[in-house]
Design a protein around this motif. Structure first.
Motif, PDB file in Angstrom:
ATOM      1  N   ALA A   1       0.608   7.981   2.299  1.00  0.00           N
ATOM      2  CA  ALA A   1       0.384   7.578   3.687  1.00  0.00           C
ATOM      3  C   ALA A   1       1.152   6.279   3.934  1.00  0.00           C
ATOM      4  CB  ALA A   1      -1.101   7.375   3.952  1.00  0.00           C
ATOM      5  N   VAL A   2       2.059   6.299   4.893  1.00  0.00           N
ATOM      6  CA  VAL A   2       2.844   5.100   5.216  1.00  0.00           C
ATOM      7  C   VAL A   2       2.492   4.630   6.625  1.00  0.00           C
ATOM      8  CG1 VAL A   2       4.741   5.738   3.687  1.00  0.00           C
ATOM      9  CG2 VAL A   2       4.792   6.447   6.068  1.00  0.00           C
ATOM     10  N   PRO A   3       2.528   3.318   6.856  1.00  0.00           N
ATOM     11  CA  PRO A   3       2.150   2.793   8.175  1.00  0.00           C
ATOM     12  C   PRO A   3       3.193   3.100   9.246  1.00  0.00           C
ATOM     13  CG  PRO A   3       2.933   1.033   6.743  1.00  0.00           C
ATOM     14  CD  PRO A   3       2.832   2.253   5.886  1.00  0.00           C
ATOM     15  N   LEU A   4       2.722   3.139  10.478  1.00  0.00           N
ATOM     16  CA  LEU A   4       3.593   3.295  11.638  1.00  0.00           C
ATOM     17  C   LEU A   4       3.795   1.936  12.288  1.00  0.00           C
ATOM     18  CD1 LEU A   4       1.951   6.481  13.202  1.00  0.00           C
ATOM     19  CD2 LEU A   4       4.075   6.396  11.898  1.00  0.00           C
ATOM     20  N   HIS A   5       5.032   1.605  12.613  1.00  0.00           N
ATOM     21  CA  HIS A   5       5.345   0.365  13.311  1.00  0.00           C
ATOM     22  C   HIS A   5       5.799   0.725  14.730  1.00  0.00           C
ATOM     23  CE1 HIS A   5       6.035  -2.497   9.641  1.00  0.00           C
ATOM     24  NE2 HIS A   5       4.865  -1.898   9.625  1.00  0.00           N
TER      25      HIS A   5
ATOM     26  N   TYR B   1       0.800  -1.223   0.000  1.00  0.00           N
ATOM     27  CA  TYR B   1       0.000   0.000   0.000  1.00  0.00           C
ATOM     28  C   TYR B   1       0.838   1.280   0.000  1.00  0.00           C
ATOM     29  CZ  TYR B   1      -3.364  -3.528   1.387  1.00  0.00           C
ATOM     30  OH  TYR B   1      -4.136  -4.659   1.439  1.00  0.00           O
ATOM     31  N   SER B   2       2.118   1.164   0.333  1.00  0.00           N
ATOM     32  CA  SER B   2       2.903   2.390   0.483  1.00  0.00           C
ATOM     33  C   SER B   2       4.256   2.370  -0.212  1.00  0.00           C
ATOM     34  CB  SER B   2       3.121   2.680   1.975  1.00  0.00           C
ATOM     35  OG  SER B   2       3.775   1.603   2.608  1.00  0.00           O
ATOM     36  N   SER B   3       4.648   1.239  -0.778  1.00  0.00           N
ATOM     37  CA  SER B   3       5.964   1.154  -1.425  1.00  0.00           C
ATOM     38  C   SER B   3       5.853   1.287  -2.941  1.00  0.00           C
ATOM     39  CB  SER B   3       6.636  -0.184  -1.086  1.00  0.00           C
ATOM     40  OG  SER B   3       6.891  -0.288   0.285  1.00  0.00           O
ATOM     41  N   LEU B   4       7.002   1.539  -3.556  1.00  0.00           N
ATOM     42  CA  LEU B   4       7.053   1.531  -5.006  1.00  0.00           C
ATOM     43  C   LEU B   4       6.916   0.101  -5.516  1.00  0.00           C
ATOM     44  CD1 LEU B   4       9.998   3.995  -5.759  1.00  0.00           C
ATOM     45  CD2 LEU B   4       7.560   4.467  -5.833  1.00  0.00           C
ATOM     46  N   LEU B   5       6.117  -0.070  -6.536  1.00  0.00           N
ATOM     47  CA  LEU B   5       5.929  -1.373  -7.155  1.00  0.00           C
ATOM     48  C   LEU B   5       6.474  -1.346  -8.574  1.00  0.00           C
ATOM     49  CD1 LEU B   5       2.211  -1.993  -6.075  1.00  0.00           C
ATOM     50  CD2 LEU B   5       4.280  -2.762  -4.892  1.00  0.00           C
ATOM     51  N   ASP B   6       7.197  -2.370  -8.960  1.00  0.00           N
ATOM     52  CA  ASP B   6       7.678  -2.521 -10.331  1.00  0.00           C
ATOM     53  C   ASP B   6       6.715  -3.430 -11.082  1.00  0.00           C
ATOM     54  OD1 ASP B   6       9.870  -0.911 -10.045  1.00  0.00           O
ATOM     55  OD2 ASP B   6      11.285  -2.531  -9.681  1.00  0.00           O
ATOM     56  N   LEU B   7       5.897  -2.853 -11.947  1.00  0.00           N
ATOM     57  CA  LEU B   7       5.003  -3.665 -12.758  1.00  0.00           C
ATOM     58  C   LEU B   7       5.759  -4.119 -13.995  1.00  0.00           C
ATOM     59  CD1 LEU B   7       1.568  -1.782 -12.589  1.00  0.00           C
ATOM     60  CD2 LEU B   7       2.511  -3.544 -11.068  1.00  0.00           C
ATOM     61  N   ASN B   8       5.919  -5.419 -14.124  1.00  0.00           N
ATOM     62  CA  ASN B   8       6.720  -5.999 -15.207  1.00  0.00           C
ATOM     63  C   ASN B   8       5.791  -6.576 -16.270  1.00  0.00           C
ATOM     64  OD1 ASN B   8       8.389  -7.524 -16.882  1.00  0.00           O
ATOM     65  ND2 ASN B   8       9.744  -8.123 -15.208  1.00  0.00           N
ATOM     66  N   LEU B   9       5.753  -5.899 -17.432  1.00  0.00           N
ATOM     67  CA  LEU B   9       4.952  -6.358 -18.562  1.00  0.00           C
ATOM     68  C   LEU B   9       5.905  -6.881 -19.633  1.00  0.00           C
ATOM     69  CD1 LEU B   9       2.282  -6.649 -20.113  1.00  0.00           C
ATOM     70  CD2 LEU B   9       2.518  -4.263 -20.831  1.00  0.00           C
ATOM     71  N   ASN B  10       6.186  -8.182 -19.560  1.00  0.00           N
ATOM     72  CA  ASN B  10       7.087  -8.820 -20.533  1.00  0.00           C
ATOM     73  C   ASN B  10       8.419  -8.089 -20.658  1.00  0.00           C
ATOM     74  OD1 ASN B  10       5.085 -10.758 -21.166  1.00  0.00           O
ATOM     75  ND2 ASN B  10       4.142  -9.346 -22.633  1.00  0.00           N
ATOM     76  N   GLY B  11       8.983  -7.715 -19.510  1.00  0.00           N
ATOM     77  CA  GLY B  11      10.278  -7.052 -19.508  1.00  0.00           C
ATOM     78  C   GLY B  11      10.209  -5.541 -19.475  1.00  0.00           C
ATOM     79  N   ASP B  12       9.056  -4.963 -19.785  1.00  0.00           N
ATOM     80  CA  ASP B  12       8.864  -3.517 -19.701  1.00  0.00           C
ATOM     81  C   ASP B  12       8.407  -3.195 -18.278  1.00  0.00           C
ATOM     82  OD1 ASP B  12       8.397  -0.847 -20.041  1.00  0.00           O
ATOM     83  OD2 ASP B  12       6.511  -1.098 -21.149  1.00  0.00           O
ATOM     84  N   VAL B  13       9.302  -2.567 -17.505  1.00  0.00           N
ATOM     85  CA  VAL B  13       9.032  -2.314 -16.086  1.00  0.00           C
ATOM     86  C   VAL B  13       8.675  -0.848 -15.873  1.00  0.00           C
ATOM     87  CG1 VAL B  13       9.972  -2.376 -13.751  1.00  0.00           C
ATOM     88  CG2 VAL B  13      10.584  -4.168 -15.389  1.00  0.00           C
TER      89      VAL B  13
END
Length: 220
Positions: free
Chosen positions: A106-110, A60-72
C-alpha cells in the motif's frame, strides 16, 4: 526506479519481554527481520532514528536497506507497534525482499494542485479524498514512494477513480483486475448543497422511527 533508505541496525542476542523492556529503556527499538531463505533475525535500532523516519511516508512503503555492520539487506516494513499514549515505537517487523518477486504494497497518494482547480477555488464545492493510499503490485525495482494525483482540472461533479490514476511504469493496481466494482472513487467534487440535502434527508428519516418508539398505547 525504487528509492531506498538506509538504516543502521545491531544484532539482538537477548530475547523475551524483559530484554525488550530493557532495550526500550536504553533508547532502542527491538525488531525482527524475516522472510526469504534465511532464518529470522532479531535486531535493534536507535529509537530516535526510527522515530524521525516514521514521520515520512517512505518509511511505510519504500525499500529499506538495513545495514548490519556492512551486511545490507533490503526489506519492507510490515508491522509497527506503538505505545498506546507515549511517543514511543515498541517493535518493528521487517520482511526481506526478493528482487525477482512481485511485491504487494500500500503506497500513499499525494494530491496536487487542488487549490488551483476550478473545484478547489469555489467555496461552494466540497472536495473529498476517499482514499489516502492504494494497494499496488510491482517488482522491487519499480516500487514508488507515492503516487501523485493531479487535481488541477477538477471541477464540480467530477469523480476520479482508481482507473484514472497515472501509474509509474511496471506498477499495477491488482483490484482493477477484479472488475468495475473494484474501481473505487479516489476523489469526489460535489456541490456543498448536496451535502446539506443528504444530511437533511437523513435527519427526516430518523423522525418517524423516533415517533414509533414513543408512540402512546391506544386509549381503552
Amino acid at each position: 526506479m525504487a528509492i531506498t533508505h538506509e538504516m543502521k541496525v545491531q544484532r539482538r542476542e537477548d530475547e523475551g519481554k524483559g530484554a525488550s523492556r530493557r532495550l526500550r529503556h536504553a533508547g532502542t527499538v527491538p525488531a525482527i527481520v524475516y522472510g526469504g531463505e534465511l532464518k529470522p533475525v532479531s535486531i535493534q535500532l536507535n529509537h530516535n532514528d526510527v522515530w524521525l523516519a516514521s514521520q515520512n511516508d517512505w518509511f511505510y512503503s519504500s525499500l529499506l536497506d538495513l545495514n548490519l555492520n556492512g551486511d545490507v539487506q533490503k526489506v519492507l516494513l510490515r508491522d509497527m507497534q506503538r505505545h498506546p499514549f507515549k511517543q514511543q515505537i515498541m517493535h518493528l517487523d521487517f520482511q526481506r525482499v526478493n528482487e525477482k518477486e512481485t511485491l504487494h504494497v500500500a503506497v500513499p497518494l499525494h494530491f496536487l494542485n487542488e487549490d488551483k482547480s476550478p473545484a478547489g477555488k469555489s467555496v461552494e464545492v466540497v472536495v473529498t479524498h476517499e482514499l489516502k493510499d492504494v494497494n499496488i503490485e510491482c517488482l522491487p525495482k519499480d516500487l514508488p514512494e507515492f503516487i501523485e494525483v493531479d487535481l488541477a482540472e477538477l471541477s464540480v461533479g467530477d469523480i476520479i477513480y482508481l482507473s484514472d490514476l497515472k501509474l509509474p511504469a511496471g506498477v499495477e493496481i491488482p483490484g482493477l483486475k477484479l472488475g468495475k466494482d473494484h474501481d473505487d472513487a479516489v476523489v469526489i467534487a460535489k456541490h456543498g448543497k448536496e451535502e446539506e440535502e443528504v444530511a437533511d434527508v437523513a435527519a427526516v428519516a430518523e423522525v418517524p422511527a423516533a415517533k414509533v418508539a414513543k408512540k402512546e398505547e391506544p386509549k381503552k
